[in-house]
Scaffold this active site. Structure first.
Site, PDB file in Angstrom:
ATOM      1  N   MET A  76      23.691  16.979  18.381  1.00 28.60           N
ATOM      2  CA  MET A  76      23.613  15.546  18.084  1.00 28.60           C
ATOM      3  C   MET A  76      24.901  14.976  17.493  1.00 28.60           C
ATOM      4  O   MET A  76      24.937  13.828  17.051  1.00 28.60           O
ATOM      5  CB  MET A  76      22.433  15.248  17.150  1.00 28.60           C
ATOM      6  CG  MET A  76      21.098  15.630  17.727  1.00 28.60           C
ATOM      7  SD  MET A  76      20.795  14.831  19.313  1.00 28.60           S
ATOM      8  CE  MET A  76      19.787  16.068  20.101  1.00 28.60           C
ATOM      9  N   CYS A  77      25.975  15.773  17.468  1.00 28.98           N
ATOM     10  CA  CYS A  77      27.269  15.279  16.975  1.00 28.98           C
ATOM     11  C   CYS A  77      27.916  14.383  18.018  1.00 28.98           C
ATOM     12  O   CYS A  77      27.899  14.686  19.200  1.00 28.98           O
ATOM     13  CB  CYS A  77      28.219  16.448  16.697  1.00 28.98           C
ATOM     14  SG  CYS A  77      28.015  17.173  15.105  1.00 28.98           S
ATOM     15  N   HIS A  78      28.521  13.300  17.542  1.00 26.74           N
ATOM     16  CA  HIS A  78      29.284  12.424  18.420  1.00 26.74           C
ATOM     17  C   HIS A  78      30.649  13.051  18.696  1.00 26.74           C
ATOM     18  O   HIS A  78      31.251  13.621  17.790  1.00 26.74           O
ATOM     19  CB  HIS A  78      29.508  11.058  17.755  1.00 26.74           C
ATOM     20  CG  HIS A  78      28.270  10.256  17.610  1.00 26.74           C
ATOM     21  ND1 HIS A  78      27.401  10.416  16.562  1.00 26.74           N
ATOM     22  CD2 HIS A  78      27.753   9.278  18.393  1.00 26.74           C
ATOM     23  CE1 HIS A  78      26.398   9.577  16.704  1.00 26.74           C
ATOM     24  NE2 HIS A  78      26.577   8.874  17.803  1.00 26.74           N
ATOM     25  N   MET A 120      30.937  17.506   9.964  1.00 29.94           N
ATOM     26  CA  MET A 120      30.590  18.641  10.821  1.00 29.94           C
ATOM     27  C   MET A 120      31.838  19.305  11.390  1.00 29.94           C
ATOM     28  O   MET A 120      31.871  20.525  11.563  1.00 29.94           O
ATOM     29  CB  MET A 120      29.653  18.199  11.951  1.00 29.94           C
ATOM     30  CG  MET A 120      28.293  17.740  11.459  1.00 29.94           C
ATOM     31  SD  MET A 120      27.447  18.941  10.397  1.00 29.94           S
ATOM     32  CE  MET A 120      27.305  20.330  11.493  1.00 29.94           C
ATOM     33  N   GLU A 121      32.861  18.518  11.648  1.00 28.00           N
ATOM     34  CA  GLU A 121      34.108  19.079  12.164  1.00 28.00           C
ATOM     35  C   GLU A 121      34.786  19.956  11.124  1.00 28.00           C
ATOM     36  O   GLU A 121      35.282  21.045  11.444  1.00 28.00           O
ATOM     37  CB  GLU A 121      35.026  17.944  12.632  1.00 28.00           C
ATOM     38  CG  GLU A 121      34.580  17.278  13.914  1.00 28.00           C
ATOM     39  CD  GLU A 121      33.349  16.379  13.799  1.00 28.00           C
ATOM     40  OE1 GLU A 121      32.806  15.987  14.845  1.00 28.00           O
ATOM     41  OE2 GLU A 121      32.914  16.056  12.673  1.00 28.00           O
ATOM     42  N   ASP A 135      36.731  38.611  13.838  1.00 29.07           N
ATOM     43  CA  ASP A 135      37.032  39.142  15.164  1.00 29.07           C
ATOM     44  C   ASP A 135      38.346  39.915  15.188  1.00 29.07           C
ATOM     45  O   ASP A 135      38.438  40.979  15.795  1.00 29.07           O
ATOM     46  CB  ASP A 135      37.094  37.995  16.184  1.00 29.07           C
ATOM     47  CG  ASP A 135      37.399  38.512  17.573  1.00 29.07           C
ATOM     48  OD1 ASP A 135      36.656  39.392  18.061  1.00 29.07           O
ATOM     49  OD2 ASP A 135      38.392  38.046  18.169  1.00 29.07           O
TER      50      ASP A 135
END
Length: 166
Positions: A76-78, A120-121, A135
């Site tokens: 749901m992130c733009h 969110m970013e 990793d």
């Protein structure tokens, strides 16, 4: 509780929030994360002796790339036209944390001029930076642990400044 979940509509269905009527404002978010590891693993990273190369340079680039791809990962992130992204990785040696853990402390900062936030970013950048360290070093330390991924600051938009209180 007067606050509503913005990604849930009146029928209880998930939705992308309509931001079309919101004004563009400058927005900034800062997040952090930590990846703990054996002291020997940290020494390999700091001394540049990891088999896969410069762990922290690779992790910083991965964090910036992740910030730019957040809307592809979080449903749901733009999609945002990010105007700035920075990732810092600081080694944390024995005795520097109260809990005694050693590892890499990650701090991310993302900015945008737009209609919706950038939290969110910044959080995605912190998470992927830590995952990239994992990793790059898993061959020598599968016991590494990612923790403390959280938002530290959000500024801009209708709600203005938010700072984590400690």
């Amino acid at each position: 509780m007067t606050e509503q979940l913005t990604h849930i509509d009146e029928n209880g269905d998930v939705r992308m929030v309509d931001v079309s009527q919101k004004a563009d404002t400058e927005r900034v978010a800062v997040a952090e994360g930590f990846i703990s590891m054996k002291p020997e693993t940290l020494a390999l990273i700091v001394e540049g002796k990891a088999a896969k190369g410069d762990v922290l340079a690779c992790a910083r680039v991965a964090g910036v790339m992740a910030a730019k791809k957040t809307s592809e990962l979080i449903p749901m992130c733009h999609p945002l036209n990010i105007t700035k992204a920075k990732v810092e990785c600081a080694p944390v040696r024995e005795g520097e944390r109260e809990d005694g853990r050693v590892g890499i402390h990650v701090t991310t900062m993302c900015g945008v001029t737009g209609k919706t936030g950038i939290e969110m970013e910044a959080l995605t950048a912190a998470s992927v930076t830590c995952l990239t360290v994992y990793d790059m070093c898993k061959a020598v330390d599968r016991g590494m642990e990612i923790s403390d991924v959280r938002l530290l600051k959000k500024d801009g938009g209708k709600t203005g400044l938010w700072l984590r209180e400690e």
